[in-house]
Design an enzyme around this catalytic site. Structure first.
Site, PDB file in Angstrom:
ATOM      1  CG  ASP A  30      -2.027   0.998   1.144  1.00 41.45           C
ATOM      2  OD1 ASP A  30      -1.727   2.210   1.147  1.00 41.45           O
ATOM      3  OD2 ASP A  30      -3.189   0.585   1.089  1.00 41.45           O
ATOM      4  CB  ILE A  31       1.099   4.275  -2.141  1.00 46.31           C
ATOM      5  CG1 ILE A  31      -0.343   4.747  -2.224  1.00 46.31           C
ATOM      6  CG2 ILE A  31       1.494   3.472  -3.371  1.00 46.31           C
ATOM      7  CD1 ILE A  31      -0.602   5.768  -3.326  1.00 46.31           C
ATOM      8  CG  ASN A  87     -12.354  -1.061   3.844  1.00 44.14           C
ATOM      9  OD1 ASN A  87     -12.679  -1.475   4.949  1.00 44.14           O
ATOM     10  ND2 ASN A  87     -11.224  -0.424   3.633  1.00 44.14           N
ATOM     11  N   GLY A  93     -15.430   2.841   3.558  1.00 46.93           N
ATOM     12  CA  GLY A  93     -14.085   3.335   3.317  1.00 46.93           C
ATOM     13  C   GLY A  93     -13.450   2.855   2.033  1.00 46.93           C
ATOM     14  CD  GLN A  94     -14.725  -1.030  -2.643  1.00 47.65           C
ATOM     15  OE1 GLN A  94     -15.843  -1.296  -2.238  1.00 47.65           O
ATOM     16  NE2 GLN A  94     -14.165  -1.665  -3.655  1.00 47.65           N
ATOM     17  CG  HIS A 100      -8.567  -3.097  -2.395  1.00 49.14           C
ATOM     18  ND1 HIS A 100      -9.606  -2.451  -3.035  1.00 49.14           N
ATOM     19  CD2 HIS A 100      -8.216  -2.305  -1.364  1.00 49.14           C
ATOM     20  CE1 HIS A 100      -9.868  -1.323  -2.416  1.00 49.14           C
ATOM     21  NE2 HIS A 100      -9.037  -1.204  -1.381  1.00 49.14           N
ATOM     22  CG  HIS A 102      -6.746  -2.985   3.072  1.00 47.28           C
ATOM     23  ND1 HIS A 102      -6.029  -1.843   2.821  1.00 47.28           N
ATOM     24  CD2 HIS A 102      -7.969  -2.802   2.504  1.00 47.28           C
ATOM     25  CE1 HIS A 102      -6.774  -0.996   2.138  1.00 47.28           C
ATOM     26  NE2 HIS A 102      -7.955  -1.562   1.920  1.00 47.28           N
TER      27      HIS A 102
END
Length: 114
Positions: A30-31, A87, A93-94, A100, A102
């Site tokens: 994750d960035i 999410n 919060g998507q 995806h 997390h």
């Protein structure tokens, strides 16, 4: 989908730090990490949400979860515990509508999050 960020990562058009790949999935860092280990596991095929993926291809959803666990093993957080978050929808919060998972670990993760 041509405008989907994660589809562009799958195609190689957008760079990402790939940590694992399988026939049906890609896992990358994750960035904006929220824990020492924060990796996203996505299906190569575009499905907007976890619910839509489950309805379309339960086997691919299972592959996402298996690969998420293997990421946790590879990252050294499986034995101590890790969180797997999917999410689903904007209110949850998507922000990228390509399903995806997390994988979060490497520190205590209190509940509720935040």
């Amino acid at each position: 989908m041509t405008d989907c960020l994660f589809c562009k990562i799958v195609s190689g058009d957008v760079p990402a730090e790939i940590v694992r790949e399988s026939a049906g999935t890609v896992a990358f860092r994750d960035i904006n990490p929220q824990a020492p280990t924060h990796v996203l596991v996505i299906p190569r095929e575009h499905h907007p949400t976890a619910a839509e993926l489950a309805a379309a291809d339960a086997g691919l959803l299972a592959e996402v979860v298996r690969e998420a666990h293997q990421v946790a093993v590879d990252e050294g957080v499986a034995d101590g515990g890790y969180r797997l978050v999917l999410n689903t929808g904007a209110q949850a919060g998507q922000t990228v509508f390509h399903v995806h998972a997390h994988v979060l670990g490497g520190r205590g993760l209190n509940w509720p999050p935040g």
